[in-house]
Design an enzyme around this catalytic site. Sequence first.
Site, PDB file in Angstrom:
ATOM      1  N   ASP A 238       4.017  -1.229   1.199  1.00 46.44           N
ATOM      2  CA  ASP A 238       5.112  -0.760   2.512  1.00 46.44           C
ATOM      3  C   ASP A 238       5.929   0.426   2.798  1.00 46.44           C
ATOM      4  O   ASP A 238       6.259   1.301   3.364  1.00 46.44           O
ATOM      5  CB  ASP A 238       4.734  -1.909   3.443  1.00 46.44           C
ATOM      6  CG  ASP A 238       3.043  -1.942   3.970  1.00 46.44           C
ATOM      7  OD1 ASP A 238       3.337  -3.500   2.799  1.00 46.44           O
ATOM      8  OD2 ASP A 238       2.794  -2.004   4.354  1.00 46.44           O
ATOM      9  N   ASN A 248       6.570  -4.214   0.306  1.00 44.62           N
ATOM     10  CA  ASN A 248       5.057  -4.999  -0.387  1.00 44.62           C
ATOM     11  C   ASN A 248       4.904  -6.844   0.727  1.00 44.62           C
ATOM     12  O   ASN A 248       5.923  -7.016   0.964  1.00 44.62           O
ATOM     13  CB  ASN A 248       4.261  -4.873  -1.098  1.00 44.62           C
ATOM     14  CG  ASN A 248       2.834  -5.077  -1.167  1.00 44.62           C
ATOM     15  OD1 ASN A 248       2.443  -3.997  -0.252  1.00 44.62           O
ATOM     16  ND2 ASN A 248       1.906  -5.987  -2.094  1.00 44.62           N
TER      17      ASN A 248
HETATM   18  O1  MRU Z   1       0.872  -6.647   6.844  1.00 38.93           O
HETATM   19  P1  MRU Z   1      -0.444  -5.575   6.348  1.00 38.93           P
HETATM   20  O2  MRU Z   1      -1.866  -6.141   6.623  1.00 38.93           O
HETATM   21  O3  MRU Z   1      -0.222  -4.315   7.461  1.00 38.93           O
HETATM   22  O4  MRU Z   1       0.049  -5.718   4.930  1.00 38.93           O
HETATM   23  C1  MRU Z   1      -0.269  -4.516   4.376  1.00 38.93           C
HETATM   24  C2  MRU Z   1      -0.226  -4.392   2.738  1.00 38.93           C
HETATM   25  O5  MRU Z   1       1.391  -4.817   2.431  1.00 38.93           O
HETATM   26  C3  MRU Z   1      -0.163  -4.005   1.858  1.00 38.93           C
HETATM   27  O6  MRU Z   1      -0.712  -3.958   1.025  1.00 38.93           O
HETATM   28  C4  MRU Z   1       0.205  -2.166   1.489  1.00 38.93           C
HETATM   29  O7  MRU Z   1       0.231  -1.624   3.247  1.00 38.93           O
HETATM   30  C5  MRU Z   1      -0.323  -1.461   0.722  1.00 38.93           C
HETATM   31  S1  MRU Z   1      -1.551  -0.407   1.561  1.00 38.93           S
HETATM   32  C6  MRU Z   1      -2.578  -0.041   1.057  1.00 38.93           C
END
Ligand code: MRU
Length: 346
Positions: A238, A248
């Site tokens: 993220d 992440n």
């Molecule tokens: O809370 P989320 O579902 O939005 O979190 C997503 C993640 O942590 C993913 O691993 C990250 O965004 C990478 S997406 C290509």
Amino acid sequence: MKIAGIWRRTIDHADKSVTVLDQTELPHQVAWRSFDTLADACEVIRDMVVRGAPLIGATAAWGVALAMRENLDIYTACAKLEATRPTAVNLKWALRQMRDGVKDTAGPDRLARARALAIKICNDDAETCEEIGHHGVGLLRAVFERRGKRNRVNVLTHCNAGWLATVDWGTALAPVYRAHEEGIPVHVWVDETRPRNQGLLTAWELAQHGVPHTVITDNAGGHYMQRGEVDLCIVGTDRTTRTGDVCNKIGTYLKALAAHDNQVPFYVAAPSSSIDWTLSSGGEIPIEERDGDELRKIRGVGIMTSDTAVGNPAFDVTPARLVTAIITERGLCAPGELLSLFPERA
Ligand code: MRU
């Protein structure tokens, strides 16, 4: 990405509206949600109808375009969108592009300009992810060839960093899809990823493409690594700092520790839109704290008393020293060497 064999993207647009795949309904049903206001765009991001860093950015870009149709102030619109989720830097990145691209345009051109930029952000994301697949597949191919092309290649992933988290292809899963297309036998260990169970999204999208996979509890990854049943880990991010600290989904750090202890390479797929060039330490990344009811209840049914104190950080930081390499759209590099791939950010 394919749904029931038909090529789709997670986000699409019409003249006056935007349509996204509603991830809160998966894996039980494929439902599309259309919206046409800034307020709706904020809601779909906040309520995780869309999720995953790149898709959050793409949706925010369309949120700005919808705000221009409503004749709203660009700065207010961007501030509202930015307040939806704090950790994924792709949100800020997309909003900066929209703001910079639109702020000096007035009249009817403003909407046209915003739409063109949102389309570009979506197309670029799909291309970027495809490139990540192209660069990352060599890692899986190398494992397969080292073994004399016997036995499947076992990848462990956490959360969902597949095409559902992006406009198309995904980040961590893009090399997996490429490998599958090349005929490399690949199997994915899919962490369930409590409390929101994004692993079930990963399992669903892998199934759509016929990629063999097994869902495991969040605590099982270390066990499979000890038994030699994980060849490599690939996760998304993220927000990654310029020094290669990787933020992440919560639990990623523990997987990286287990991988380190078992000499399993740990890769992070990071489009440059997920790199925060302003930060040099993962400790500076704002971590989203989500509602405690995500732990207290499962599908609306309480599993602990409503006054039970819970902590629910949505993300954690894996220090660069635990990351083998980062896979970007420009190739692979050691976590501390991102600037060698992106010298213009120096
Ligand atoms: O809370 P989320 O579902 O939005 O979190 C997503 C993640 O942590 C993913 O691993 C990250 O965004 C990478 S997406 C290509």
